[in-house]
Scaffold this active site. Structure first.
Site, PDB file in Angstrom:
ATOM      1  N   CYS A  13      15.116  33.607  53.329  1.00  0.00           N
ATOM      2  CA  CYS A  13      15.401  34.744  54.189  1.00  0.00           C
ATOM      3  C   CYS A  13      14.114  35.246  54.823  1.00  0.00           C
ATOM      4  O   CYS A  13      13.111  35.342  54.121  1.00  0.00           O
ATOM      5  CB  CYS A  13      16.043  35.839  53.339  1.00  0.00           C
ATOM      6  SG  CYS A  13      16.460  37.317  54.236  1.00  0.00           S
ATOM      7  N   PRO A  14      14.097  35.539  56.100  1.00  0.00           N
ATOM      8  CA  PRO A  14      15.212  35.599  57.047  1.00  0.00           C
ATOM      9  C   PRO A  14      15.343  34.339  57.917  1.00  0.00           C
ATOM     10  O   PRO A  14      16.058  34.358  58.903  1.00  0.00           O
ATOM     11  CB  PRO A  14      14.834  36.797  57.924  1.00  0.00           C
ATOM     12  CG  PRO A  14      13.337  36.680  58.032  1.00  0.00           C
ATOM     13  CD  PRO A  14      12.887  36.147  56.672  1.00  0.00           C
TER      14      PRO A  14
END
Length: 74
Positions: A13-14
């Site tokens: 992430c992200p």
């Protein structure tokens, strides 16, 4: 129509959402994309991203190493 396969396993992430957003921007409306991820947060992030950007989350599937998402571009 077969979905475009997009392997984002190993990214944290992200990055899965950022890369999916960029990939979808270059695709025609109605195109299907199947995204494979290993990021545990993707199960939260991908549905949120689809909702925010107006794409249809057709299917979410738990895989051995993470999740697979089938998304239809708006």
């Amino acid at each position: 129509m077969n979905p475009v396969l997009y392997d984002l396993r190993g990214l944290k992430c992200p990055l899965p959402v950022i890369k999916t957003r960029k990939k979808l921007a270059a695709m025609a409306s109605g195109t299907l994309i199947r995204v494979d991820t290993t990021d545990p947060l993707a199960v939260i992030d991908m549905p949120h991203f689809c909702n925010e950007d107006g794409h249809e989350l057709v299917e979410t599937e738990k895989t051995e190493s993470g999740h697979r998402f089938l998304i239809r571009k708006r």
